[in-house]
Scaffold this active site. Structure first.
Site, short mmCIF file in Angstrom:
data_model
loop_
_atom_site.label_atom_id
_atom_site.label_comp_id
_atom_site.label_asym_id
_atom_site.label_seq_id
_atom_site.Cartn_x
_atom_site.Cartn_y
_atom_site.Cartn_z
N TYR A 168 29.22 0.83 -2.54
CA TYR A 168 30.31 0.67 -1.36
C TYR A 168 30.23 1.80 -0.44
CZ TYR A 168 33.49 3.86 -3.68
OH TYR A 168 34.35 4.82 -4.09
N ARG A 214 23.90 7.35 3.44
CA ARG A 214 24.11 7.25 1.99
C ARG A 214 24.09 5.87 1.51
NH1 ARG A 214 30.04 10.17 0.66
NH2 ARG A 214 30.62 8.03 1.44
N ARG A 248 26.81 -15.29 -15.61
CA ARG A 248 26.68 -14.02 -16.26
C ARG A 248 25.34 -13.77 -17.14
NH1 ARG A 248 28.03 -10.84 -20.47
NH2 ARG A 248 29.05 -8.47 -19.98
N HIS A 289 23.05 -9.91 -18.11
CA HIS A 289 22.56 -8.66 -17.97
C HIS A 289 21.45 -8.52 -17.02
CE1 HIS A 289 25.56 -7.94 -20.91
NE2 HIS A 289 25.64 -6.62 -20.67
N LYS A 305 27.18 5.77 -4.99
CA LYS A 305 28.59 5.12 -4.66
C LYS A 305 28.78 3.86 -4.98
CE LYS A 305 32.17 5.90 -1.01
NZ LYS A 305 33.02 6.94 -1.80
N GLU A 334 34.61 17.23 -9.39
CA GLU A 334 35.22 16.89 -7.79
C GLU A 334 36.82 16.06 -8.35
OE1 GLU A 334 32.86 14.20 -5.90
OE2 GLU A 334 32.29 13.03 -7.75
N LEU A 389 29.57 13.02 -5.92
CA LEU A 389 29.16 11.96 -4.79
C LEU A 389 28.83 12.93 -3.76
CD1 LEU A 389 29.38 9.00 -3.82
CD2 LEU A 389 31.46 9.98 -2.50
N1 PDD Z 1 36.24 8.11 -2.11
N2 PDD Z 1 34.13 11.82 -4.55
C1 PDD Z 1 34.50 10.97 -4.91
C2 PDD Z 1 34.50 10.53 -6.41
C3 PDD Z 1 35.03 9.75 -3.92
O1 PDD Z 1 35.31 8.60 -4.49
C4 PDD Z 1 35.10 10.41 -2.64
C5 PDD Z 1 35.58 9.12 -1.57
C6 PDD Z 1 34.65 11.63 -2.34
C7 PDD Z 1 34.70 11.95 -0.90
O2 PDD Z 1 33.68 11.45 -0.24
P1 PDD Z 1 33.60 11.15 1.29
O3 PDD Z 1 33.83 12.73 2.06
O4 PDD Z 1 32.11 10.60 1.83
O5 PDD Z 1 34.91 10.17 1.65
C8 PDD Z 1 34.43 12.40 -3.24
C9 PDD Z 1 36.46 6.70 -1.19
C10 PDD Z 1 37.21 7.48 0.17
C11 PDD Z 1 36.93 5.84 -1.64
O6 PDD Z 1 36.76 5.53 -3.04
O7 PDD Z 1 38.18 5.25 -1.47
#
Ligand code: PDD
Length: 277
Positions: A32, A51, A98, A100, A144, A177, A201
């Site tokens: 996403y 990304r 479903r 795997h 992501k 993070e 991320l």
């Molecule tokens: N989340 N780290 C994680 C684990 C995140 O889920 C996000 C963003 C960030 C910041 O990434 P960016 O600067 O590209 O938004 C760092 C999004 C906003 C979400 O899951 O809603």
């Protein structure tokens, strides 16, 4: 006969809407993005698209026309007519009973929402509190993916404690993070954050924060830090697309600096907003 049950309703498998068989639901098998616009202009569209492409490739979802995604994002954004919009979209590997193993010929499912960005001006002025939580995520946090259960459990633990986000701590006691944000510390005239790699991320906000830091003359250290180190910082802040830079005034119940938005954090917010104009 093959059946499905939705709540109390029995449905023949052949009548079942494909969305119930989405691999994104069964396995989190999808990736996403969350973008935002500032005053009617989508910010960092190409950085997010790059990304997204990397995430698709990393989990071997092929055959996605990225330009079609770009066109859909722009069409939805223009139709919604929201000046400061949060744009969420995902692609899953597709819908199938479903299993795997995946069928290489599945048609990926695309889903997008556009909503108003919540105002974060008060949060930026006053700062937020964060708590700490074990980083229980998988080994590829650079992707992501829709596998967000560890993030959600951490985030809700923070919310229960009245905190904005949870700062994730790995097995060696190092901060990676936030559960939904990038994490930064300022020591003197140096900005420190976790280095890129598979444990975090590749945050788009992080990229622009580093650019802003250089512009205002801060040194940059891309090295992981421990909780005791973070507690000694002069300033802490988070970075996330939906709110860009958010000062942290309490970390694990301890006051940080003067418990207000730090001087360099304030300068970084101003510099960041120059990128969005
Ligand atoms: N989340 N780290 C994680 C684990 C995140 O889920 C996000 C963003 C960030 C910041 O990434 P960016 O600067 O590209 O938004 C760092 C999004 C906003 C979400 O899951 O809603």
């Amino acid at each position: 006969m093959q059946l499905a049950m939705i709540d109390d309703k029995l449905v023949g498998m052949d009548e079942l809407a494909p969305c119930y068989l989405d691999r994104g639901i069964f396995f989190g098998d999808g990736v996403y993005e969350v973008m935002r616009s500032y005053n009617g202009r989508i910010f960092a569209l190409e950085e997010h698209m790059e990304r997204f492409a990397n995430s698709l490739a990393a989990i071997e979802i092929s055959g996605v026309d990225l330009n079609q995604v770009r066109v859909r994002v722009k069409k939805a954004f223009e139709s919604a007519k929201i000046e400061n919009a949060k744009i969420y979209f995902h692609i899953t590997r597709g819908s199938a009973p479903r299993n795997h193993n995946w069928d290489g010929n599945l048609k990926p499912n695309f889903f997008l929402t556009i909503s108003e960005i919540e105002d974060s001006s008060k949060m930026k002025e006053e700062g937020v509190s964060v708590s700490i939580y074990p980083d229980m995520r998988w080994k590829r946090c650079d992707i992501k993916s829709l596998n967000l259960l560890p993030n959600v459990l951490a985030h809700n633990d923070a919310a229960r404690k009245g905190c904005f986000d949870a700062i994730l701590i790995n097995d060696t006691g190092l901060i990676t993070e936030g559960s939904s944000s990038a994490f930064f510390a300022i020591f003197g005239k140096k900005l420190q954050t976790t280095p890129l790699g598979t444990s975090v991320l590749p945050s788009i906000t992080r990229k622009f924060v580093l650019k802003a830091a250089k512009n205002i003359g801060l040194g940059i250290i891309e090295e992981s830090m421990t909780v005791p180190m973070a507690l000694c910082a002069d300033e802490l802040f988070l970075g996330v697309t939906t709110k860009d830079i958010i000062p942290v005034i309490r970390f694990d119940e301890r006051k940080i600096g003067t418990a207000t938005c730090g001087r360099y954090t304030k300068q970084l917010i101003e510099e960041f907003h120059r990128f969005t104009e």
